[in-house]
Motif scaffolding. Structure first.
Motif, PDB file in Angstrom:
ATOM      1  N   TYR A   1       4.825   6.570   3.383  1.00 35.15           N
ATOM      2  CA  TYR A   1       3.844   6.338   2.725  1.00 35.15           C
ATOM      3  C   TYR A   1       4.259   7.776   1.600  1.00 35.15           C
ATOM      4  CZ  TYR A   1       0.785   4.627   5.978  1.00 35.15           C
ATOM      5  OH  TYR A   1       0.512   3.706   7.084  1.00 35.15           O
ATOM      6  N   ASN A   2       3.595   6.942   0.012  1.00 36.78           N
ATOM      7  CA  ASN A   2       4.526   7.631  -1.228  1.00 36.78           C
ATOM      8  C   ASN A   2       3.189   9.131  -1.284  1.00 36.78           C
ATOM      9  OD1 ASN A   2       4.858   8.800  -3.613  1.00 36.78           O
ATOM     10  ND2 ASN A   2       3.777   6.790  -4.562  1.00 36.78           N
ATOM     11  N   ILE A   3       3.855  10.331  -0.392  1.00 33.45           N
ATOM     12  CA  ILE A   3       2.690  11.783  -0.488  1.00 33.45           C
ATOM     13  C   ILE A   3       3.313  12.692  -1.355  1.00 33.45           C
ATOM     14  CG2 ILE A   3       2.512  13.144   1.430  1.00 33.45           C
ATOM     15  CD1 ILE A   3       0.641  10.399   2.209  1.00 33.45           C
ATOM     16  N   GLU A   4       2.200  13.152  -1.939  1.00 35.42           N
ATOM     17  CA  GLU A   4       2.096  14.556  -2.242  1.00 35.42           C
ATOM     18  C   GLU A   4       1.301  15.595  -1.928  1.00 35.42           C
ATOM     19  OE1 GLU A   4       3.742  15.159  -5.942  1.00 35.42           O
ATOM     20  OE2 GLU A   4       4.829  13.266  -6.442  1.00 35.42           O
ATOM     21  N   SER A   5       1.732  16.980  -1.403  1.00 33.90           N
ATOM     22  CA  SER A   5       1.180  17.715  -1.066  1.00 33.90           C
ATOM     23  C   SER A   5       0.324  19.090  -2.177  1.00 33.90           C
ATOM     24  CB  SER A   5       1.460  18.478   0.595  1.00 33.90           C
ATOM     25  OG  SER A   5       2.316  19.077   0.343  1.00 33.90           O
ATOM     26  N   TYR A   6      -0.694  19.599  -2.327  1.00 32.74           N
ATOM     27  CA  TYR A   6      -0.997  20.321  -3.277  1.00 32.74           C
ATOM     28  C   TYR A   6      -2.322  22.089  -2.306  1.00 32.74           C
ATOM     29  CZ  TYR A   6       1.151  17.543  -5.999  1.00 32.74           C
ATOM     30  OH  TYR A   6       1.494  16.739  -7.229  1.00 32.74           O
TER      31      TYR A   6
ATOM     32  N   PHE B   1       0.542  -1.638  -0.115  1.00 29.16           N
ATOM     33  CA  PHE B   1      -0.108  -0.206   0.117  1.00 29.16           C
ATOM     34  C   PHE B   1       0.747   0.915   0.422  1.00 29.16           C
ATOM     35  CE2 PHE B   1      -2.409   3.615   2.314  1.00 29.16           C
ATOM     36  CZ  PHE B   1      -3.443   2.979   0.798  1.00 29.16           C
ATOM     37  N   LYS B   2       1.444   1.224   0.170  1.00 23.87           N
ATOM     38  CA  LYS B   2       2.806   2.219   0.996  1.00 23.87           C
ATOM     39  C   LYS B   2       3.584   2.971  -0.390  1.00 23.87           C
ATOM     40  CE  LYS B   2       4.220   2.127   5.647  1.00 23.87           C
ATOM     41  NZ  LYS B   2       3.505   1.565   6.010  1.00 23.87           N
TER      42      LYS B   2
END
Length: 197
Positions: free
Chosen positions: A33-38, A5-6
């Motif tokens: 976790y494979n995260i991006e933010s916007y 899932f990560k």
């Protein structure tokens, strides 16, 4: 090959990509976790000492550049208000705030922190739909834009993500049940939508 899932890309979206999304970005990144933010706003706005006007920056203006500008304007105010500390934290996560509508990346799971932002994300996805059958799950985690609430929300977002992860490759099939149980457990209202991109 086992399911991980990560590896799934997750987007965290708030208005300016300054506080709520970045607090959760920091925590989820630490947990692998494979995260991006916007953000979704037209520009990045930060308060001024007067409270009547705003400091306005384009997305992709480096966090450190914003910090240096604010230091010149009123170091004491932006230091005491915690804005400089916020910008320094953000810089350690990524170099600049980014606008969601400019991203070409695909995210199966998107978490927003305000219903207005949730609506903007859904509208953007609907306008750019390719009539595919690939699902995108958009979850709104309503959070007041304060440092304290952003911290509390980040802990709850992590908890929800971990509960989703515990379902392994069945996470999509079980997502509605997971969210329903989470709402009952935490008494937090969550808005949820499935779109196809």
């Amino acid at each position: 090959m086992s399911f991980n899932f990560k590896q799934i890309p997750i987007a965290l979206v708030c208005a300016r990509n300054m506080n709520r999304s970045m607090e959760s970005h920091s925590l989820l990144k630490i947990h692998g976790y494979n995260i991006e933010s916007y953000g979704t706003s037209s520009v990045v706005k930060l308060p001024s000492p007067s409270g009547f006007d705003s400091n306005i920056y384009d997305f992709n203006t480096p966090y450190l550049e914003i910090a240096e500008d604010l230091k010149k304007k009123d170091f004491k105010f932006y230091s005491q208000s915690g804005v400089l500390e916020l910008l320094e934290r953000n810089h350690l996560i990524k170099s600049t705030p980014q606008k969601f509508q400019d991203s070409k990346k695909f995210f199966p799971l998107i978490i927003t922190f305000e219903i207005r932002v949730y609506d903007e994300v859904v509208k953007h996805l609907e306008q750019n739909s390719t009539n595919s059958v690939i699902p995108i799950y958009v979850i709104n985690f309503e959070t007041v834009d304060t440092n304290e609430e952003a911290f509390i929300s980040s802990q709850l977002v992590l908890k929800l993500i971990q509960q989703i992860e515990n379902n392994g490759s069945q996470w999509e099939e079980n997502l509605e049940i997971i969210i329903d149980n989470f709402q009952k457990e935490t008494s937090r209202k969550i808005t949820f939508n499935i779109l196809f991109f």
